[in-house]
Design a protein around this motif. Structure first.
Motif, PDB file in Angstrom:
ATOM      1  N   VAL A 155      -3.073   0.100  -4.057  1.00 61.10           N
ATOM      2  CA  VAL A 155      -2.817  -1.252  -3.573  1.00 61.10           C
ATOM      3  C   VAL A 155      -2.226  -2.067  -4.718  1.00 61.10           C
ATOM      4  O   VAL A 155      -2.796  -2.104  -5.811  1.00 61.10           O
ATOM      5  CB  VAL A 155      -4.112  -1.935  -3.084  1.00 61.10           C
ATOM      6  N   ILE A 159       0.840  -1.197   0.000  1.00 60.61           N
ATOM      7  CA  ILE A 159       0.000   0.000   0.000  1.00 60.61           C
ATOM      8  C   ILE A 159       0.872   1.243   0.000  1.00 60.61           C
ATOM      9  O   ILE A 159       1.803   1.366   0.797  1.00 60.61           O
ATOM     10  CB  ILE A 159      -0.935   0.007   1.222  1.00 60.61           C
ATOM     11  N   THR A 183      -8.354  -3.727  -2.500  1.00 54.43           N
ATOM     12  CA  THR A 183      -7.473  -4.892  -2.369  1.00 54.43           C
ATOM     13  C   THR A 183      -7.994  -6.118  -3.116  1.00 54.43           C
ATOM     14  O   THR A 183      -7.261  -6.724  -3.899  1.00 54.43           O
ATOM     15  CB  THR A 183      -7.230  -5.213  -0.883  1.00 54.43           C
ATOM     16  N   TYR A 221      -4.459   6.689  -2.476  1.00 57.31           N
ATOM     17  CA  TYR A 221      -3.799   5.447  -2.079  1.00 57.31           C
ATOM     18  C   TYR A 221      -3.790   4.470  -3.254  1.00 57.31           C
ATOM     19  O   TYR A 221      -4.598   4.577  -4.182  1.00 57.31           O
ATOM     20  CB  TYR A 221      -4.524   4.808  -0.894  1.00 57.31           C
ATOM     21  N   LEU A 254      -9.684   1.368   0.614  1.00 57.87           N
ATOM     22  CA  LEU A 254      -8.626   0.376   0.457  1.00 57.87           C
ATOM     23  C   LEU A 254      -9.137  -1.060   0.546  1.00 57.87           C
ATOM     24  O   LEU A 254      -8.675  -1.941  -0.169  1.00 57.87           O
ATOM     25  CB  LEU A 254      -7.531   0.597   1.506  1.00 57.87           C
TER      26      LEU A 254
END
Length: 230
Positions: free
Chosen positions: A104, A94, A140, A102, A136
């Motif tokens: 991943v 991350i 993922t 952000y 997040l």
């Protein structure tokens, strides 16, 4: 150890059946030890039209891109090679850029029982960008699925390798590692959390492999503190 993403159990077998004429050609070539022909069929035969879905582009709303659902890709691999599965999957990496977004990144190794002349493992990598940390947990599994698709797609046109030139740009936005937020910046964000839910939204970042133990200790201290106040 075998891994799966859960989708194969809901595979649309009716859609997969549209590939049966192609599967038969591949299996016939392999049974006659014409492995180069089997490879050629996989590499150069376009997927059945029924497999292909067209989705709106996220990078350009006026455009679309074509893709094959993951369950169909995995189902086709199992039909052709009998054994096909995720042999390993990495922990999510991350990162955060200076704009606050952000990302991943997931890496998978996808094993299949090959014909002669085929490699037995494919590596797939995917990075999914999300606008904030709360997203997040959704990013993922998407990155995991996309990594598997990117691994299988290397097999050839039958698995969508040539569907569009810009698919990777649409589904896997680029992310630069050098823009990653510093531990000090993350520590300040943890210290500023006023609720348990807000703090817990940072858990994936805090316990990523690249995070220092000091950050994890701060997280646990803040967690205990907010639990006491609750």
């Amino acid at each position: 150890m075998h891994y799966h993403l859960g989708v194969i159990f809901f595979m649309n077998t009716k859609l997969l059946e549209h590939g049966e004429p192609i599967f038969q050609k591949i299996k016939e070539a392999a049974s006659q030890e014409k492995y180069a022909l089997a490879r050629s069929i996989i590499e150069s035969t376009p997927p059945p039209a029924e497999w292909v879905v067209e989705l709106p582009s996220k990078s350009n709303k006026s455009e679309t891109y074509k893709t094959i659902p993951l369950d169909i890709m995995e189902g086709a691999m199992k039909t052709i090679f009998e054994e096909a599965y995720i042999s390993s999957i990495s922990s999510p990496t991350i990162t955060q850029d200076r704009s606050g977004k952000y990302a991943v990144t997931i890496v998978v190794d996808y094993y299949y029982k090959p014909f002669e002349g085929f490699i037995s493992s494919l590596m797939g990598i995917s990075t999914v960008v999300c606008p904030d940390i709360q997203m997040l947990e959704l990013a993922t599994p998407k990155a995991s699925s996309m990594a598997v698709k990117n691994a299988i797609k290397q097999m050839g046109d039958l698995f969508g390798k040539s569907l569009n030139k810009t698919e990777d740009e649409v589904e896997i936005p680029e992310h630069k590692e050098e823009e990653q937020a510093t531990p000090e910046q993350l520590a300040n964000q943890l210290a500023a959390c006023n609720t348990l839910d807000e703090l817990k939204s940072y858990r994936l970042v805090v316990y990523a492999k690249s995070s220092p133990t000091e950050l994890q200790e701060l997280y646990e201290t803040r967690l205990r503190s907010l639990k006491t106040k609750k």
